[in-house]
Scaffold this active site. Structure first.
Site, PDB file in Angstrom:
ATOM      1  N   ASN A  10       0.845  -1.050  -0.044  1.00 28.85           N
ATOM      2  CA  ASN A  10      -0.086   0.038   0.134  1.00 28.85           C
ATOM      3  C   ASN A  10       0.937   1.233  -0.007  1.00 28.85           C
ATOM      4  OD1 ASN A  10      -1.758   2.140   0.606  1.00 28.85           O
ATOM      5  ND2 ASN A  10      -2.208   1.218   2.543  1.00 28.85           N
ATOM      6  N   LYS A  12       0.272   4.282  -0.472  1.00 32.61           N
ATOM      7  CA  LYS A  12      -0.345   5.668   0.128  1.00 32.61           C
ATOM      8  C   LYS A  12      -0.238   6.412  -0.934  1.00 32.61           C
ATOM      9  CE  LYS A  12      -0.016   3.695   4.727  1.00 32.61           C
ATOM     10  NZ  LYS A  12       0.113   3.655   5.896  1.00 32.61           N
ATOM     11  N   HIS A  94      -9.377   1.681   5.260  1.00 32.96           N
ATOM     12  CA  HIS A  94      -8.313   1.869   5.779  1.00 32.96           C
ATOM     13  C   HIS A  94      -8.439   2.839   7.139  1.00 32.96           C
ATOM     14  CE1 HIS A  94      -3.896   3.107   6.514  1.00 32.96           C
ATOM     15  NE2 HIS A  94      -3.560   2.031   5.904  1.00 32.96           N
ATOM     16  N   GLU A  96      -6.710   5.130   7.799  1.00 30.45           N
ATOM     17  CA  GLU A  96      -6.363   6.707   7.407  1.00 30.45           C
ATOM     18  C   GLU A  96      -7.729   7.185   6.879  1.00 30.45           C
ATOM     19  OE1 GLU A  96      -2.878   6.044   5.455  1.00 30.45           O
ATOM     20  OE2 GLU A  96      -1.570   5.454   6.954  1.00 30.45           O
ATOM     21  N   GLU A 165      -4.977  -4.239  11.185  1.00 33.40           N
ATOM     22  CA  GLU A 165      -4.041  -3.340  11.259  1.00 33.40           C
ATOM     23  C   GLU A 165      -4.338  -2.153  12.595  1.00 33.40           C
ATOM     24  OE1 GLU A 165      -2.144  -2.442   7.053  1.00 33.40           O
ATOM     25  OE2 GLU A 165      -4.066  -0.962   7.227  1.00 33.40           O
ATOM     26  N   GLY A 171       2.812   2.946  10.530  1.00 34.10           N
ATOM     27  CA  GLY A 171       3.622   3.867  10.270  1.00 34.10           C
ATOM     28  C   GLY A 171       4.469   4.434  11.595  1.00 34.10           C
ATOM     29  N   SER A 210       3.618  -1.635  10.419  1.00 33.71           N
ATOM     30  CA  SER A 210       5.270  -1.307  10.619  1.00 33.71           C
ATOM     31  C   SER A 210       5.931  -2.847  10.078  1.00 33.71           C
ATOM     32  CB  SER A 210       5.454  -0.992  11.965  1.00 33.71           C
ATOM     33  OG  SER A 210       5.221   0.367  12.166  1.00 33.71           O
TER      34      SER A 210
HETATM   35  P1  PGA Z   1       2.879   0.657   7.507  1.00 32.00           P
HETATM   36  O1  PGA Z   1       1.508   0.977   6.951  1.00 32.00           O
HETATM   37  O2  PGA Z   1       3.636  -0.634   7.032  1.00 32.00           O
HETATM   38  O3  PGA Z   1       3.861   2.018   7.025  1.00 32.00           O
HETATM   39  O4  PGA Z   1       2.980   0.698   8.848  1.00 32.00           O
HETATM   40  C1  PGA Z   1       0.762  -0.106   6.728  1.00 32.00           C
HETATM   41  C2  PGA Z   1      -0.754   0.230   6.264  1.00 32.00           C
HETATM   42  O5  PGA Z   1      -1.161   1.404   6.715  1.00 32.00           O
HETATM   43  O6  PGA Z   1      -1.319  -0.425   5.499  1.00 32.00           O
END
Ligand code: PGA
Length: 249
Positions: A10, A12, A94, A96, A165, A171, A210
């Site tokens: 992903n 983003k 997601h 976000e 998640e 992140g 992460s």
């Molecule tokens: P990350 O994001 O691996 O940067 O923690 C995972 C995600 O949001 O799908």
């Protein structure tokens, strides 16, 4: 039951056209046997990725889709458009997007739109740190899943992919421990078994938050972790491939 692991990148809102071209040139023909891999780039770079995947085992997915089919929705991207671009999957719900206001009902509508368009939704669920500390983790993820499956379970379950998640792990560099993740994954599978025991067995539950090349193997060794949704570490071709390798072995 053995489920083929799935590693989904992903990106983003990251990347540029040249980076996408380099990335797909490095990754498309290097996916190890024994793992499924797909990448969810920003919409403007889908065609660049698609152009480099010809004949390879790298799949393409969207990061989001509109709740509606084609029509007068300025700025929207429909499920049909994603299919037209070569996508087979789409991330839905997601954190976000939930943080910017998407609620459970919208997530449910997007999941059924995805299925109607012929896409497999990757439904993301996860608790915040405050919710975990309050002992609310399972209530939160159950509510997020039930709001999608109640009423539509038969149509949606076949082909659905879940991604656990934890918001506090995305992140941040603070990944859930393999044991913490496994506990939630097993509970999610049990929850889905309440709708359809057979499909719960074949359901893939990805972990995201992460995941890096150096922690992927221990997470993926857990019996109910069937792959990963990879944010930051998917932007680098070598680290994405290293995570695919960890999933394949
Ligand atoms: P990350 O994001 O691996 O940067 O923690 C995972 C995600 O949001 O799908």
């Amino acid at each position: 039951m053995s489920r083929t692991p799935l590693i989904a990148g992903n990106w983003k809102m990251n990347g540029r056209r040249a980076m996408a071209a380099d990335w797909v040139a490095a990754v498309a023909n290097a996916i190890p046997i024994g793992v499924e891999a797909l990448v969810c780039p920003p919409f403007p770079y889908m065609d660049v990725i698609r152009g480099g995947t010809g004949g390879s085992r790298l799949g393409l997915g969207g990061q989001n889709l509109a709740e509606e089919a084609d029509g007068a929705y300025t700025g929207g991207v429909s499920g049909e458009m994603l299919v037209d671009l070569g996508c087979t999957h789409v991330i839905v719900g997601h954190s976000e997007r939930r943080l910017s206001g998407e609620d459970d009902q919208q997530v449910a509508r997007k999941c059924s739109r995805a299925r109607d368009a012929g896409l497999m939704p990757i439904l993301c669920v996860g608790e915040t740190l405050a919710q975990r500390e309050a002992g609310e983790t399972f209530n939160v993820v159950s509510r997020q899943i039930r709001s999608v499956l109640d009423g539509e379970s038969e149509a949606l379950l076949d082909g659905l992919i879940l991604a656990y998640e934890p918001v506090w792990a995305i992140g941040t560099g603070h990944t859930a421990s393999p044991e913490q993740a496994q506990e939630v994954h097993a509970a999610l599978r049990e929850l889905v078994a309440g709708y359809d025991a057979g499909l719960a067995e074949s359901l893939r539950v990805l972990y995201g938050g992460s995941v890096k090349a150096d922690n992927a193997a221990s997470l993926l060794a857990q019996p109910d972790i069937d792959g990963g949704l990879i944010g930051g570490a998917s932007l680098d071709a070598d680290s994405f491939l290293a995570i695919c390798q960890a999933a394949a072995s």
